[in-house]
Design a protein around this motif. Sequence first.
Motif, PDB file in Angstrom:
ATOM      1  N   LEU A   6       0.835  -1.195   0.000  1.00 17.62           N
ATOM      2  CA  LEU A   6       0.000   0.000   0.000  1.00 17.62           C
ATOM      3  C   LEU A   6       0.873   1.249   0.000  1.00 17.62           C
ATOM      4  O   LEU A   6       1.869   1.310   0.724  1.00 17.62           O
ATOM      5  CB  LEU A   6      -0.892  -0.003   1.246  1.00 17.62           C
ATOM      6  CG  LEU A   6      -1.763   1.223   1.477  1.00 17.62           C
ATOM      7  CD1 LEU A   6      -2.869   1.301   0.424  1.00 17.62           C
ATOM      8  CD2 LEU A   6      -2.371   1.169   2.881  1.00 17.62           C
ATOM      9  N   VAL A   7       0.488   2.224  -0.815  1.00 16.69           N
ATOM     10  CA  VAL A   7       1.162   3.522  -0.785  1.00 16.69           C
ATOM     11  C   VAL A   7       0.344   4.492   0.053  1.00 16.69           C
ATOM     12  O   VAL A   7       0.839   5.083   1.012  1.00 16.69           O
ATOM     13  CB  VAL A   7       1.370   4.099  -2.207  1.00 16.69           C
ATOM     14  CG1 VAL A   7       2.035   5.465  -2.135  1.00 16.69           C
ATOM     15  CG2 VAL A   7       2.167   3.149  -3.071  1.00 16.69           C
ATOM     16  N   ASP A   8      -0.949   4.652  -0.284  1.00 16.73           N
ATOM     17  CA  ASP A   8      -1.788   5.615   0.422  1.00 16.73           C
ATOM     18  C   ASP A   8      -3.235   5.431  -0.012  1.00 16.73           C
ATOM     19  O   ASP A   8      -3.521   4.722  -0.979  1.00 16.73           O
ATOM     20  CB  ASP A   8      -1.333   7.045   0.109  1.00 16.73           C
ATOM     21  CG  ASP A   8      -1.722   8.057   1.184  1.00 16.73           C
ATOM     22  OD1 ASP A   8      -2.450   7.696   2.128  1.00 16.73           O
ATOM     23  OD2 ASP A   8      -1.291   9.220   1.088  1.00 16.73           O
ATOM     24  N   VAL A   9      -4.130   6.106   0.710  1.00 17.63           N
ATOM     25  CA  VAL A   9      -5.538   6.193   0.331  1.00 17.63           C
ATOM     26  C   VAL A   9      -5.819   7.667   0.109  1.00 17.63           C
ATOM     27  O   VAL A   9      -5.505   8.505   0.968  1.00 17.63           O
ATOM     28  CB  VAL A   9      -6.463   5.605   1.415  1.00 17.63           C
ATOM     29  CG1 VAL A   9      -7.919   5.763   1.027  1.00 17.63           C
ATOM     30  CG2 VAL A   9      -6.129   4.130   1.655  1.00 17.63           C
ATOM     31  N   TRP A  41      -1.885  15.115 -11.893  1.00 19.51           N
ATOM     32  CA  TRP A  41      -2.568  15.564 -10.683  1.00 19.51           C
ATOM     33  C   TRP A  41      -1.536  15.503  -9.566  1.00 19.51           C
ATOM     34  O   TRP A  41      -0.752  14.551  -9.481  1.00 19.51           O
ATOM     35  CB  TRP A  41      -3.758  14.648 -10.431  1.00 19.51           C
ATOM     36  CG  TRP A  41      -4.567  14.944  -9.206  1.00 19.51           C
ATOM     37  CD1 TRP A  41      -4.842  16.172  -8.656  1.00 19.51           C
ATOM     38  CD2 TRP A  41      -5.234  13.986  -8.369  1.00 19.51           C
ATOM     39  NE1 TRP A  41      -5.630  16.045  -7.542  1.00 19.51           N
ATOM     40  CE2 TRP A  41      -5.889  14.704  -7.340  1.00 19.51           C
ATOM     41  CE3 TRP A  41      -5.338  12.599  -8.388  1.00 19.51           C
ATOM     42  CZ2 TRP A  41      -6.643  14.093  -6.349  1.00 19.51           C
ATOM     43  CZ3 TRP A  41      -6.092  11.984  -7.401  1.00 19.51           C
ATOM     44  CH2 TRP A  41      -6.739  12.724  -6.396  1.00 19.51           C
ATOM     45  N   SER A  42      -1.495  16.502  -8.717  1.00 10.53           N
ATOM     46  CA  SER A  42      -0.470  16.569  -7.666  1.00 10.53           C
ATOM     47  C   SER A  42      -0.482  15.327  -6.776  1.00 10.53           C
ATOM     48  O   SER A  42       0.581  14.856  -6.346  1.00 10.53           O
ATOM     49  CB  SER A  42      -0.638  17.830  -6.823  1.00 10.53           C
ATOM     50  OG  SER A  42      -1.907  17.829  -6.183  1.00 10.53           O
ATOM     51  N   GLU A  43      -1.633  14.765  -6.514  1.00 12.09           N
ATOM     52  CA  GLU A  43      -1.710  13.554  -5.690  1.00 12.09           C
ATOM     53  C   GLU A  43      -1.104  12.358  -6.406  1.00 12.09           C
ATOM     54  O   GLU A  43      -0.479  11.504  -5.783  1.00 12.09           O
ATOM     55  CB  GLU A  43      -3.152  13.249  -5.278  1.00 12.09           C
ATOM     56  CG  GLU A  43      -3.654  14.115  -4.150  1.00 12.09           C
ATOM     57  CD  GLU A  43      -2.853  13.917  -2.866  1.00 12.09           C
ATOM     58  OE1 GLU A  43      -2.885  12.806  -2.299  1.00 12.09           O
ATOM     59  OE2 GLU A  43      -2.205  14.873  -2.416  1.00 12.09           O
ATOM     60  N   GLU A  53       1.352  12.462  -8.612  1.00 12.90           N
ATOM     61  CA  GLU A  53       2.812  12.638  -8.538  1.00 12.90           C
ATOM     62  C   GLU A  53       3.331  12.286  -7.142  1.00 12.90           C
ATOM     63  O   GLU A  53       4.343  11.600  -6.996  1.00 12.90           O
ATOM     64  CB  GLU A  53       3.205  14.073  -8.904  1.00 12.90           C
ATOM     65  CG  GLU A  53       4.693  14.252  -8.944  1.00 12.90           C
ATOM     66  CD  GLU A  53       5.137  15.595  -9.506  1.00 12.90           C
ATOM     67  OE1 GLU A  53       6.281  15.986  -9.186  1.00 12.90           O
ATOM     68  OE2 GLU A  53       4.378  16.233 -10.264  1.00 12.90           O
ATOM     69  N   ARG A  54       2.619  12.705  -6.112  1.00  9.15           N
ATOM     70  CA  ARG A  54       3.020  12.395  -4.738  1.00  9.15           C
ATOM     71  C   ARG A  54       3.013  10.880  -4.493  1.00  9.15           C
ATOM     72  O   ARG A  54       3.947  10.324  -3.908  1.00  9.15           O
ATOM     73  CB  ARG A  54       2.088  13.082  -3.736  1.00  9.15           C
ATOM     74  CG  ARG A  54       2.520  12.872  -2.288  1.00  9.15           C
ATOM     75  CD  ARG A  54       1.507  13.467  -1.312  1.00  9.15           C
ATOM     76  NE  ARG A  54       0.224  12.776  -1.360  1.00  9.15           N
ATOM     77  CZ  ARG A  54      -0.011  11.572  -0.804  1.00  9.15           C
ATOM     78  NH1 ARG A  54       0.949  10.928  -0.166  1.00  9.15           N
ATOM     79  NH2 ARG A  54      -1.205  11.027  -0.878  1.00  9.15           N
ATOM     80  N   VAL A  55       1.972  10.194  -4.982  1.00  5.97           N
ATOM     81  CA  VAL A  55       1.867   8.742  -4.796  1.00  5.97           C
ATOM     82  C   VAL A  55       3.002   8.023  -5.526  1.00  5.97           C
ATOM     83  O   VAL A  55       3.579   7.064  -5.000  1.00  5.97           O
ATOM     84  CB  VAL A  55       0.475   8.246  -5.241  1.00  5.97           C
ATOM     85  CG1 VAL A  55       0.445   6.744  -5.481  1.00  5.97           C
ATOM     86  CG2 VAL A  55      -0.578   8.651  -4.223  1.00  5.97           C
ATOM     87  N   ILE A  56       3.356   8.486  -6.717  1.00  4.97           N
ATOM     88  CA  ILE A  56       4.465   7.874  -7.456  1.00  4.97           C
ATOM     89  C   ILE A  56       5.764   8.044  -6.670  1.00  4.97           C
ATOM     90  O   ILE A  56       6.528   7.090  -6.491  1.00  4.97           O
ATOM     91  CB  ILE A  56       4.583   8.461  -8.876  1.00  4.97           C
ATOM     92  CG1 ILE A  56       3.376   8.032  -9.720  1.00  4.97           C
ATOM     93  CG2 ILE A  56       5.899   8.029  -9.535  1.00  4.97           C
ATOM     94  CD1 ILE A  56       3.232   8.794 -11.027  1.00  4.97           C
ATOM     95  N   ARG A  57       6.014   9.247  -6.198  1.00  4.48           N
ATOM     96  CA  ARG A  57       7.250   9.494  -5.430  1.00  4.48           C
ATOM     97  C   ARG A  57       7.262   8.673  -4.135  1.00  4.48           C
ATOM     98  O   ARG A  57       8.289   8.117  -3.744  1.00  4.48           O
ATOM     99  CB  ARG A  57       7.410  10.981  -5.141  1.00  4.48           C
ATOM    100  CG  ARG A  57       7.746  11.797  -6.384  1.00  4.48           C
ATOM    101  CD  ARG A  57       8.016  13.256  -6.041  1.00  4.48           C
ATOM    102  NE  ARG A  57       8.174  14.053  -7.221  1.00  4.48           N
ATOM    103  CZ  ARG A  57       9.263  14.075  -8.000  1.00  4.48           C
ATOM    104  NH1 ARG A  57      10.303  13.314  -7.694  1.00  4.48           N
ATOM    105  NH2 ARG A  57       9.318  14.850  -9.068  1.00  4.48           N
ATOM    106  N   GLU A  58       6.120   8.597  -3.469  1.00  7.20           N
ATOM    107  CA  GLU A  58       6.034   7.822  -2.231  1.00  7.20           C
ATOM    108  C   GLU A  58       6.259   6.335  -2.519  1.00  7.20           C
ATOM    109  O   GLU A  58       6.916   5.642  -1.746  1.00  7.20           O
ATOM    110  CB  GLU A  58       4.668   8.033  -1.565  1.00  7.20           C
ATOM    111  CG  GLU A  58       4.480   7.267  -0.278  1.00  7.20           C
ATOM    112  CD  GLU A  58       5.392   7.725   0.854  1.00  7.20           C
ATOM    113  OE1 GLU A  58       5.685   6.882   1.734  1.00  7.20           O
ATOM    114  OE2 GLU A  58       5.826   8.889   0.874  1.00  7.20           O
ATOM    115  N   SER A  59       5.732   5.843  -3.641  1.00  7.64           N
ATOM    116  CA  SER A  59       5.937   4.427  -3.985  1.00  7.64           C
ATOM    117  C   SER A  59       7.417   4.141  -4.232  1.00  7.64           C
ATOM    118  O   SER A  59       7.915   3.076  -3.868  1.00  7.64           O
ATOM    119  CB  SER A  59       5.094   4.018  -5.193  1.00  7.64           C
ATOM    120  OG  SER A  59       5.601   4.541  -6.398  1.00  7.64           O
TER     121      SER A  59
END
Length: 152
Positions: free
Chosen positions: A76-79, A132-134, A136-142
């Motif tokens: 899981l990365v995020d919800v 979408w900023s979210e 991009e954030r999810v990709i970086r977090e992954s």
Amino acid sequence: MVDDVGSRANPERPIVGIGVVVWRRERFILIRRGREPNKGQWAIPGGAQKLGETVWEAARREVLEETALEVEVRGLVDVVDGIMRDGDGALQYHYTLVDLFAESPCGEPRAGDDAAEVGWFTLGDLPALGLWSETERVIRESAARRDGGAPA
């Protein structure tokens, strides 16, 4: 749940959507959306979870449908809440997005299902993609999770 994307507009309750950041070495896959919402924009592969399907099953199915790749879901990365309103402020779409990351060790991706195009990208490509900023954030977090980073 009805699978017709048109029936997802103006919902009475949120729809569970699954997004998957698919990695191979230092590259990840994006699809160019062929349907609304966000038609024509790059996004991570994914779609609506079906009744009776686990999140992990939905992730593997959606990636296979949109990219023709088999994947191993790693975590899981995020919800994320995806709430879109029209010009008058009325609710147009509401998704609860469960974002996962996965590995695809082999195979050539092919656009399928509602994906108009599929491509491999690197973290260095992100600023030019207009995501979408979210997303991009999810990709970086992954990427951080793959490298052993702790959850946010």
